[in-house]
Design a protein around this motif. Structure first.
Motif, PDB file in Angstrom:
ATOM      1  N   GLN A  33       0.849  -1.184   0.000  1.00  0.00           N
ATOM      2  CA  GLN A  33       0.000   0.000   0.000  1.00  0.00           C
ATOM      3  C   GLN A  33       0.882   1.230   0.000  1.00  0.00           C
ATOM      4  OE1 GLN A  33      -2.635  -0.091   3.310  1.00  0.00           O
ATOM      5  NE2 GLN A  33      -3.661  -1.943   2.664  1.00  0.00           N
ATOM      6  N   PRO A  34       0.498   2.258  -0.745  1.00  0.00           N
ATOM      7  CA  PRO A  34       1.301   3.468  -0.742  1.00  0.00           C
ATOM      8  C   PRO A  34       1.230   4.141   0.635  1.00  0.00           C
ATOM      9  CG  PRO A  34      -0.719   3.820  -1.962  1.00  0.00           C
ATOM     10  CD  PRO A  34      -0.663   2.361  -1.615  1.00  0.00           C
ATOM     11  N   PRO A  35       2.330   4.681   1.113  1.00  0.00           N
ATOM     12  CA  PRO A  35       2.330   5.308   2.433  1.00  0.00           C
ATOM     13  C   PRO A  35       1.653   6.677   2.422  1.00  0.00           C
ATOM     14  CG  PRO A  35       4.515   5.428   1.443  1.00  0.00           C
ATOM     15  CD  PRO A  35       3.656   4.628   0.508  1.00  0.00           C
ATOM     16  N   TYR A  36       1.089   7.027   3.561  1.00  0.00           N
ATOM     17  CA  TYR A  36       0.424   8.311   3.759  1.00  0.00           C
ATOM     18  C   TYR A  36       1.021   9.012   4.973  1.00  0.00           C
ATOM     19  CZ  TYR A  36      -3.278   7.601   0.357  1.00  0.00           C
ATOM     20  OH  TYR A  36      -3.974   7.437  -0.818  1.00  0.00           O
ATOM     21  N   ALA A  79       3.275  19.815  10.587  1.00  0.00           N
ATOM     22  CA  ALA A  79       4.307  18.829  10.896  1.00  0.00           C
ATOM     23  C   ALA A  79       3.781  17.444  10.551  1.00  0.00           C
ATOM     24  CB  ALA A  79       4.692  18.886  12.373  1.00  0.00           C
ATOM     25  N   ILE A  80       4.650  16.625   9.991  1.00  0.00           N
ATOM     26  CA  ILE A  80       4.312  15.223   9.733  1.00  0.00           C
ATOM     27  C   ILE A  80       4.540  14.478  11.046  1.00  0.00           C
ATOM     28  CG2 ILE A  80       4.945  13.132   8.478  1.00  0.00           C
ATOM     29  CD1 ILE A  80       5.882  14.997   6.181  1.00  0.00           C
ATOM     30  N   VAL A  81       3.485  13.868  11.568  1.00  0.00           N
ATOM     31  CA  VAL A  81       3.605  13.176  12.847  1.00  0.00           C
ATOM     32  C   VAL A  81       3.718  11.662  12.692  1.00  0.00           C
ATOM     33  CG1 VAL A  81       2.474  15.010  14.133  1.00  0.00           C
ATOM     34  CG2 VAL A  81       1.095  13.172  13.201  1.00  0.00           C
ATOM     35  N   MET A  82       3.378  11.156  11.488  1.00  0.00           N
ATOM     36  CA  MET A  82       3.474   9.716  11.243  1.00  0.00           C
ATOM     37  C   MET A  82       3.331   9.451   9.756  1.00  0.00           C
ATOM     38  SD  MET A  82       0.946   6.770  12.750  1.00  0.00           S
ATOM     39  CE  MET A  82       1.722   5.329  13.393  1.00  0.00           C
ATOM     40  N   THR A  83       4.005   8.428   9.267  1.00  0.00           N
ATOM     41  CA  THR A  83       3.833   7.952   7.902  1.00  0.00           C
ATOM     42  C   THR A  83       3.495   6.467   7.994  1.00  0.00           C
ATOM     43  OG1 THR A  83       5.414   9.572   7.081  1.00  0.00           O
ATOM     44  CG2 THR A  83       4.923   7.703   5.642  1.00  0.00           C
ATOM     45  N   THR A  84       2.361   6.097   7.394  1.00  0.00           N
ATOM     46  CA  THR A  84       1.855   4.736   7.566  1.00  0.00           C
ATOM     47  C   THR A  84       0.885   4.405   6.432  1.00  0.00           C
ATOM     48  OG1 THR A  84       0.779   3.258   9.165  1.00  0.00           O
ATOM     49  CG2 THR A  84      -0.023   5.534   9.081  1.00  0.00           C
ATOM     50  N   THR A  85       0.167   3.322   6.564  1.00  0.00           N
ATOM     51  CA  THR A  85      -0.843   2.953   5.569  1.00  0.00           C
ATOM     52  C   THR A  85      -2.004   3.942   5.623  1.00  0.00           C
ATOM     53  OG1 THR A  85      -2.061   1.547   7.113  1.00  0.00           O
ATOM     54  CG2 THR A  85      -0.308   0.493   5.802  1.00  0.00           C
ATOM     55  N   ARG A  86      -2.780   3.977   4.569  1.00  0.00           N
ATOM     56  CA  ARG A  86      -3.901   4.922   4.511  1.00  0.00           C
ATOM     57  C   ARG A  86      -4.902   4.677   5.641  1.00  0.00           C
ATOM     58  NH1 ARG A  86      -7.642   6.631  -0.647  1.00  0.00           N
ATOM     59  NH2 ARG A  86      -8.946   8.054   0.526  1.00  0.00           N
ATOM     60  N   GLU A  87      -5.221   3.426   5.868  1.00  0.00           N
ATOM     61  CA  GLU A  87      -6.205   3.095   6.901  1.00  0.00           C
ATOM     62  C   GLU A  87      -5.764   3.574   8.282  1.00  0.00           C
ATOM     63  OE1 GLU A  87      -7.343  -1.065   8.695  1.00  0.00           O
ATOM     64  OE2 GLU A  87      -8.417  -0.771   6.811  1.00  0.00           O
ATOM     65  N   LEU A  88      -4.514   3.312   8.640  1.00  0.00           N
ATOM     66  CA  LEU A  88      -4.015   3.745   9.941  1.00  0.00           C
ATOM     67  C   LEU A  88      -3.867   5.265   9.992  1.00  0.00           C
ATOM     68  CD1 LEU A  88      -3.129   3.023  12.761  1.00  0.00           C
ATOM     69  CD2 LEU A  88      -0.838   2.539  11.864  1.00  0.00           C
ATOM     70  N   ALA A 114      -5.963  18.032  11.629  1.00  0.00           N
ATOM     71  CA  ALA A 114      -5.018  17.118  10.996  1.00  0.00           C
ATOM     72  C   ALA A 114      -5.601  16.639   9.681  1.00  0.00           C
ATOM     73  CB  ALA A 114      -4.727  15.932  11.896  1.00  0.00           C
ATOM     74  N   THR A 115      -4.723  16.342   8.755  1.00  0.00           N
ATOM     75  CA  THR A 115      -5.119  15.778   7.462  1.00  0.00           C
ATOM     76  C   THR A 115      -4.175  14.635   7.141  1.00  0.00           C
ATOM     77  OG1 THR A 115      -3.728  17.350   6.267  1.00  0.00           O
ATOM     78  CG2 THR A 115      -6.043  17.958   6.570  1.00  0.00           C
ATOM     79  N   ILE A 116      -4.514  13.909   6.066  1.00  0.00           N
ATOM     80  CA  ILE A 116      -3.582  12.908   5.540  1.00  0.00           C
ATOM     81  C   ILE A 116      -3.320  13.236   4.085  1.00  0.00           C
ATOM     82  CG2 ILE A 116      -4.339  11.132   7.162  1.00  0.00           C
ATOM     83  CD1 ILE A 116      -5.744   9.759   4.763  1.00  0.00           C
ATOM     84  N   GLU A 117      -2.144  12.828   3.608  1.00  0.00           N
ATOM     85  CA  GLU A 117      -1.801  12.993   2.194  1.00  0.00           C
ATOM     86  C   GLU A 117      -0.814  11.916   1.789  1.00  0.00           C
ATOM     87  OE1 GLU A 117       1.808  16.256   2.258  1.00  0.00           O
ATOM     88  OE2 GLU A 117      -0.228  17.035   2.401  1.00  0.00           O
ATOM     89  N   PRO A 118      -0.845  11.520   0.517  1.00  0.00           N
ATOM     90  CA  PRO A 118       0.121  10.517   0.056  1.00  0.00           C
ATOM     91  C   PRO A 118       1.540  11.031   0.238  1.00  0.00           C
ATOM     92  CG  PRO A 118      -1.579  10.888  -1.594  1.00  0.00           C
ATOM     93  CD  PRO A 118      -1.763  11.926  -0.534  1.00  0.00           C
ATOM     94  N   SER A 119       2.432  10.152   0.630  1.00  0.00           N
ATOM     95  CA  SER A 119       3.812  10.576   0.868  1.00  0.00           C
ATOM     96  C   SER A 119       4.618  10.630  -0.421  1.00  0.00           C
ATOM     97  CB  SER A 119       4.509   9.664   1.864  1.00  0.00           C
ATOM     98  OG  SER A 119       4.714   8.390   1.297  1.00  0.00           O
ATOM     99  N   GLU A 120       4.092  10.081  -1.503  1.00  0.00           N
ATOM    100  CA  GLU A 120       4.841  10.062  -2.754  1.00  0.00           C
ATOM    101  C   GLU A 120       4.288  11.061  -3.733  1.00  0.00           C
ATOM    102  OE1 GLU A 120       4.492   5.943  -3.784  1.00  0.00           O
ATOM    103  OE2 GLU A 120       5.976   5.391  -2.321  1.00  0.00           O
TER     104      GLU A 120
END
Length: 120
Positions: A33-36, A79-88, A114-120
């Motif tokens: 899975q692509p990291p987020y 600030a990026i607080v974590m990089t993980t799977t989309r679900e987490l 807070a938001t999420i975004e693809p890391s790539e």
């Protein structure tokens, strides 16, 4: 003559060793899975202490890591607080939103954003 027939039969039978082998062990590798990134956004309604406590409770970050995140979000606005799977990442974003207000600031109305975004 009986020996010739036995030999002929043995020659006519296909050898098991030479039969094509279908490999069941050629499994397809599971797709990763692509990291987020989980992104924490700055505001003026939360203290460094709040961010440090939240990082400890929700992410297991030590105090020093929480302080670095609080400084980064204050200085850069995020600030990026974590990089993980989309679900987490979605779960952690929702936990930040549900963490509650900062009791050290009288006018604080609720949690940080807070938001999420693809890391790539």
């Amino acid at each position: 003559m009986a020996e010739e027939q036995s030999a002929a039969v043995a020659i006519d039978e296909p050898a098991v060793e030479n039969a094509p082998v279908k490999r069941a062990d050629k499994k397809k590798k599971p797709k990763r899975q692509p990291p987020y990134h989980v992104i924490l956004w700055n505001d003026d309604d939360h203290t460094y202490e709040y961010v440090i406590r939240m990082m400890q409770k929700l992410f297991g970050h030590p105090i020093e890591q929480g302080m670095l995140i609080a400084q980064e979000v204050d200085a850069r606005g995020r600030a990026i607080v974590m990089t993980t799977t989309r679900e987490l990442a979605e779960l952690k974003r929702d936990q930040i939103h549900a963490y509650g207000k900062d009791d050290l600031i009288a006018g604080c109305k609720g949690s940080m954003s807070a938001t999420i975004e693809p890391s790539e």
